[in-house]
Design an enzyme around this catalytic site. Sequence first.
Site, mmCIF file in Angstrom:
data_model
loop_
_atom_site.group_PDB
_atom_site.id
_atom_site.type_symbol
_atom_site.label_atom_id
_atom_site.label_comp_id
_atom_site.label_asym_id
_atom_site.label_seq_id
_atom_site.Cartn_x
_atom_site.Cartn_y
_atom_site.Cartn_z
ATOM 1 N N LYS A 320 0.834 -1.216 0.000
ATOM 2 C CA LYS A 320 0.000 0.000 0.000
ATOM 3 C C LYS A 320 0.866 1.264 0.000
ATOM 4 C CE LYS A 320 -3.998 -2.124 2.208
ATOM 5 N NZ LYS A 320 -3.403 -3.374 2.744
HETATM 6 P P1 5BU Z 1 -8.225 -11.044 7.024
HETATM 7 O O1 5BU Z 1 -7.470 -11.795 8.065
HETATM 8 O O2 5BU Z 1 -8.980 -11.971 6.041
HETATM 9 O O3 5BU Z 1 -9.107 -9.954 7.616
HETATM 10 O O4 5BU Z 1 -7.088 -10.335 6.149
HETATM 11 C C1 5BU Z 1 -7.377 -9.413 5.129
HETATM 12 C C2 5BU Z 1 -6.120 -8.977 4.426
HETATM 13 O O5 5BU Z 1 -6.451 -8.082 3.386
HETATM 14 C C3 5BU Z 1 -5.124 -8.251 5.300
HETATM 15 O O6 5BU Z 1 -3.841 -8.600 4.870
HETATM 16 C C4 5BU Z 1 -5.368 -6.785 5.026
HETATM 17 O O7 5BU Z 1 -4.197 -6.003 5.136
HETATM 18 C C5 5BU Z 1 -5.845 -6.805 3.600
HETATM 19 N N1 5BU Z 1 -6.813 -5.728 3.261
HETATM 20 C C6 5BU Z 1 -8.039 -5.617 3.871
HETATM 21 O O8 5BU Z 1 -8.391 -6.425 4.738
HETATM 22 N N2 5BU Z 1 -8.900 -4.636 3.528
HETATM 23 C C7 5BU Z 1 -8.608 -3.737 2.578
HETATM 24 O O9 5BU Z 1 -9.423 -2.863 2.240
HETATM 25 C C8 5BU Z 1 -7.350 -3.845 1.947
HETATM 26 C C9 5BU Z 1 -6.487 -4.861 2.301
HETATM 27 BR BR1 5BU Z 1 -6.935 -2.666 0.623
#
Ligand code: 5BU
Length: 489
Positions: A320
């Site tokens: 990012k």
């Molecule tokens: P989770 O454990 O499924 O919640 O992880 C989601 C991943 O996606 C995590 O690595 C975040 O940094 C990434 N992410 C997110 O959750 N939401 C966003 O809007 C963005 C990235 Br852009």
Amino acid sequence: MLAETSNQMKALALKLFEINAFKFGDFKMKVGINSPVYFDLRVIVSYPDVMQTVSDLLVEHIKSQELNSKHVCGVPYTALPLATIVSLQQSTPMLVRRKEAKAYGTKKLIEGIFNAGDTCLIVEDVVTSGSSILDTVRDLQSEGIVVTDAVVVVDREQGGAANIAKHGVRMHSLFTLSFLLNTLREAGRIEKSTVDAVAKYIASAQINSDGSFVGGDKANLDGANDLVRTRLTYETRANLAKSPLAKRLFNLMANKQTNLCLAADLTKAADILDMAEKCGPYICLLKTHVDIVEDFSDSFISSLQTLAKQHNFVLMEDRKFADIGNTVSLQYSKGIYKISSWADLVTAHTLPGRSIVQGLKAALEGEERGVFLLAEMSSSGNLIDDKYKETSVKIATEGGDVDFVAGVVCQSSNCFAFPGLIQLTPGVKINENVDKLGQQYQTPEHVVKQLGADIAVVGRGILQASNPQQAAINYRDRLWAAYTERVAK
Ligand code: 5BU
């Protein structure tokens, strides 16, 4: 047409497609409906070689059709530079039509020196209904100038020629939409389904010069929606992609039958490698946050790359980036992580503007890489509004760096239309709606079928499962089934 000219025309058609002078997808038109093909010949001013070829061919066309006239006049604004070159090459004086008459001074509509009764050839870039040509013809005629012919670069074949003929003006086009479609098809650049969708649309979307549809039935436009991004298969979209990384990923997804991305958010290198080993066969993409790894090393990266090769998945560092071009260029390629040396894909905010894409690209030394731009976020209360989202999509789809943009990170199917880009959607979990820190979750079916995700990102849904490999299989199966249902509709 001479064989040499015909080859030149075909080469130019491919070049115009390459530089995004036209695209296939699902685009809103001035006339209020969606079209599966979109032309934007404004981009050619950035490619002097293309400009030269287009104007050479226009001049050749003018000569072969014996379109002798005292003046040339371009339809504002896209055709103005083309008309200028035609004027120079033929030593034919130009006239310039003002779009709005000056509020002060002479109130002239037409600039340049002319006499009533002079003849004038119109130059235009793309013709749909012909109404823009007719606006220019009207202003020229009101000054007593005689207009009988118009040369145009592309005829979309939607009735424009007939409309202007009713006003006594013959249209001479360099390209028809059919020629462009056939040339791209022959060169293997688009699939038959794309040709069919556009042909169906053109046949049913004939337009009168006042912008109304022939037959008056707007609801019955066959093919208008056949190129909606979410209805196309990943194979088809691979062919429409401008970014080599997007092409590769679409093809990988189609062959491996997975649209699952694992967010490997673990803090020990060995744990990430272990997860990559177990889940590798079921994912298309493995996403890292490399700055959370406590024991980062070059050997961790080479092991990860070996697993990526072995199990055929792509690596994305979810960095990012969000700084000025010079800084992101350094952050991308230097420091401990040297991200550009191993991550096939990275993510970037569009907050700094278009320069973020240029900055990232500037760090590369020939590696095949791509970026996903953030247009929306999954966290509650995030500050992204509609205007920010729209501009982010513009950065992703317009300009000279579109071959570097592989996709968009977003949460909704109407975020962008171009089917050559990949929608990556995080915030996916089967049994939870939120976490304690603002993350909002949706089910696999919902993100693919309702929100338009092409790849769904799953982190803790897999990482914290009692059997992560089984969880990955489960997510993969549900996401893939949702995708096959989506494209079968
Ligand atoms: P989770 O454990 O499924 O919640 O992880 C989601 C991943 O996606 C995590 O690595 C975040 O940094 C990434 N992410 C997110 O959750 N939401 C966003 O809007 C963005 C990235 Br852009």
